[in-house]
Design a protein around this motif. Sequence first.
Motif, PDB file in Angstrom:
ATOM      1  N   UNK A  21       0.896  -1.155   0.149  1.00  0.00           N
ATOM      2  CA  UNK A  21      -0.142   0.026   0.121  1.00  0.00           C
ATOM      3  C   UNK A  21       0.954   1.220   0.029  1.00  0.00           C
ATOM      4  N   UNK A  22       2.055   1.223   0.924  1.00  0.00           N
ATOM      5  CA  UNK A  22       2.798   2.415   0.830  1.00  0.00           C
ATOM      6  C   UNK A  22       3.557   2.759  -0.642  1.00  0.00           C
ATOM      7  N   UNK A  23       3.720   1.587  -1.172  1.00  0.00           N
ATOM      8  CA  UNK A  23       4.479   1.531  -2.429  1.00  0.00           C
ATOM      9  C   UNK A  23       3.873   2.254  -3.439  1.00  0.00           C
ATOM     10  N   UNK A  24       2.273   1.724  -3.332  1.00  0.00           N
ATOM     11  CA  UNK A  24       1.439   2.316  -4.315  1.00  0.00           C
ATOM     12  C   UNK A  24       0.783   3.873  -4.142  1.00  0.00           C
ATOM     13  N   UNK A  25       0.918   4.262  -2.749  1.00  0.00           N
ATOM     14  CA  UNK A  25       0.643   5.727  -2.424  1.00  0.00           C
ATOM     15  C   UNK A  25       1.741   6.369  -3.044  1.00  0.00           C
ATOM     16  N   UNK A  26       3.229   5.934  -2.990  1.00  0.00           N
ATOM     17  CA  UNK A  26       4.423   6.774  -3.315  1.00  0.00           C
ATOM     18  C   UNK A  26       4.324   6.780  -4.823  1.00  0.00           C
ATOM     19  N   UNK A  27       4.050   5.590  -5.502  1.00  0.00           N
ATOM     20  CA  UNK A  27       3.918   5.558  -7.095  1.00  0.00           C
ATOM     21  C   UNK A  27       2.922   6.713  -7.558  1.00  0.00           C
ATOM     22  N   UNK A  28       1.769   6.852  -6.840  1.00  0.00           N
ATOM     23  CA  UNK A  28       0.697   7.777  -7.314  1.00  0.00           C
ATOM     24  C   UNK A  28       1.106   9.227  -6.937  1.00  0.00           C
ATOM     25  N   UNK A  29       2.143   9.381  -6.060  1.00  0.00           N
ATOM     26  CA  UNK A  29       2.636  10.962  -5.734  1.00  0.00           C
ATOM     27  C   UNK A  29       1.495  11.275  -4.399  1.00  0.00           C
ATOM     28  N   UNK A  30       0.883  10.312  -3.663  1.00  0.00           N
ATOM     29  CA  UNK A  30       0.130  10.617  -2.691  1.00  0.00           C
ATOM     30  C   UNK A  30       0.799  10.890  -1.327  1.00  0.00           C
ATOM     31  N   UNK A  93     -11.296   9.821   7.056  1.00  0.00           N
ATOM     32  CA  UNK A  93     -11.695   8.683   6.538  1.00  0.00           C
ATOM     33  C   UNK A  93     -11.224   7.365   6.997  1.00  0.00           C
ATOM     34  N   UNK A  94     -11.902   6.159   6.723  1.00  0.00           N
ATOM     35  CA  UNK A  94     -11.019   4.940   6.945  1.00  0.00           C
ATOM     36  C   UNK A  94     -11.606   4.020   5.990  1.00  0.00           C
ATOM     37  N   UNK A  95     -10.523   3.147   5.684  1.00  0.00           N
ATOM     38  CA  UNK A  95     -10.440   2.006   4.772  1.00  0.00           C
ATOM     39  C   UNK A  95      -9.631   0.676   5.727  1.00  0.00           C
ATOM     40  N   UNK A  96     -10.240  -0.305   5.390  1.00  0.00           N
ATOM     41  CA  UNK A  96      -9.385  -1.356   5.853  1.00  0.00           C
ATOM     42  C   UNK A  96      -9.482  -2.698   4.856  1.00  0.00           C
ATOM     43  N   UNK A  97      -8.899  -3.739   5.034  1.00  0.00           N
ATOM     44  CA  UNK A  97      -8.857  -4.760   4.043  1.00  0.00           C
ATOM     45  C   UNK A  97      -9.110  -6.031   4.576  1.00  0.00           C
ATOM     46  N   UNK A  98     -10.137  -6.205   5.585  1.00  0.00           N
ATOM     47  CA  UNK A  98     -10.441  -7.385   6.252  1.00  0.00           C
ATOM     48  C   UNK A  98     -10.942  -8.361   5.370  1.00  0.00           C
ATOM     49  N   UNK A  99     -10.819  -9.587   5.561  1.00  0.00           N
ATOM     50  CA  UNK A  99     -11.399 -10.767   5.007  1.00  0.00           C
ATOM     51  C   UNK A  99     -12.220 -11.193   5.720  1.00  0.00           C
ATOM     52  N   UNK A 100     -12.529 -10.740   7.261  1.00  0.00           N
ATOM     53  CA  UNK A 100     -13.097 -11.301   8.205  1.00  0.00           C
ATOM     54  C   UNK A 100     -14.311 -10.885   8.348  1.00  0.00           C
ATOM     55  N   UNK A 101     -15.501 -11.690   8.174  1.00  0.00           N
ATOM     56  CA  UNK A 101     -16.907 -11.370   7.989  1.00  0.00           C
ATOM     57  C   UNK A 101     -17.426 -10.487   9.072  1.00  0.00           C
ATOM     58  N   UNK A 102     -16.989 -11.358  10.330  1.00  0.00           N
ATOM     59  CA  UNK A 102     -17.504 -10.479  11.752  1.00  0.00           C
ATOM     60  C   UNK A 102     -16.982  -9.317  11.887  1.00  0.00           C
ATOM     61  N   UNK A 288      -6.388  -1.367  -5.080  1.00  0.00           N
ATOM     62  CA  UNK A 288      -7.872  -1.070  -4.650  1.00  0.00           C
ATOM     63  C   UNK A 288      -7.926  -0.183  -3.674  1.00  0.00           C
ATOM     64  N   UNK A 289      -7.183  -0.408  -2.653  1.00  0.00           N
ATOM     65  CA  UNK A 289      -7.458   0.657  -1.623  1.00  0.00           C
ATOM     66  C   UNK A 289      -6.794   2.116  -1.813  1.00  0.00           C
ATOM     67  N   UNK A 290      -5.892   2.191  -2.640  1.00  0.00           N
ATOM     68  CA  UNK A 290      -5.248   3.311  -2.880  1.00  0.00           C
ATOM     69  C   UNK A 290      -6.017   4.156  -4.000  1.00  0.00           C
ATOM     70  N   UNK A 291      -6.645   3.325  -4.707  1.00  0.00           N
ATOM     71  CA  UNK A 291      -7.586   4.033  -5.773  1.00  0.00           C
ATOM     72  C   UNK A 291      -8.804   4.560  -4.850  1.00  0.00           C
ATOM     73  N   UNK A 292      -9.485   3.875  -3.923  1.00  0.00           N
ATOM     74  CA  UNK A 292     -10.446   4.279  -3.052  1.00  0.00           C
ATOM     75  C   UNK A 292      -9.910   5.464  -2.184  1.00  0.00           C
TER      76      UNK A 292
END
Length: 334
Positions: A21-30, A93-102, A288-292
């Motif tokens: 995620x950090x690498x993608x943010x840096x790639x996009x200049x954010x 704002x908040x984003x996470x990457x959970x696969x956990x249903x609960x 996915x999360x960096x685009x969001x």
Amino acid sequence: MVSNHTAVAVYGASGHTGAFVIAELLRRGLPVVAVGRDVSRVPAGVPARLAAIDDAAALERAFAGCAVVINCAGPFLDTAPPVVEAALRAGCAYIDVTAEQASALSTFERYDERARAAGVAIIPAAGFYGGLADLLASALVGDQPVDDMTVAIALDHWWPTKGTRQTGERNRVPRVVVEHGRLVPMAMPAPKTAWTFDAPHGVQDMEQMPFSEIITISRHLHVRNLRAYLNAASLSEIRDAATPQPVAIDTQGRSAQKFVIEVVARDREGTRRAVAHGQDIYAVTAPLVVEAAARLLDSSFNRSGALTLGQAFDAHDFLRAFGPEHLTFALHAI
């Protein structure tokens, strides 16, 4: 709408997915701020702030001055509540990457009203599991009610990270599916079937294994029955304690793992299929999360509350943002 700040804080920055995620943010200049209990592996030049998950004041200080928090640190049953709370106090704002249903379900139920009151978006389960299937399903059916929907995923290998292992040990909550429009416990033993994917995966033995896509899709789409399957070969690998962690094979740090995900919808109008292919389920979570995050930073974004990716954004437009190096997708009538 988020604050007038522009930085994106990444919690769990030193983890496997956090590094992507950090690498993608840096790639996009954010602008990015790395946050965690250990930031020793953060790339040089990236601002870093220490904050343990049980230190509410430190978390709030770490997120101060940021507009979006991306939580990459599982198990999310444990990390999502304190990180969401700190993000709300900091006005993020908040984003996470959970696969956990609960975890995803709890975030939707606990924080929708507060996020609306704060004027921010909270988007759980925005990664490979949860987010990608939700985007494909949203693009496939829109607001149209659907009788039956199936999510089928095949991985040619599943080399689990340390975080995946820890989450699996922590998450003992019974899995759910949707029957007659309601979340219900999955039948046990888990139903099995066979599925024919496009090459290179071909015919695969499958086992019902619902992740957070059940929660995201049912959150906003009108689906009467919803199930999810994963190929048995990858399940055998992740259930084997001897299966190694992923090993990078390219300059982006991705493993050789190839995946395919299909969403099939059936109703009185017929059958439709959305399909996406890519490399490395952990790596593809980053775009996915960096685009969001980038869209949340856009001043024209004006939605708030606890949302899925498919609720927050136009699914077709979101998916078209990815180049073939990240993801290929198609929609078909059958």
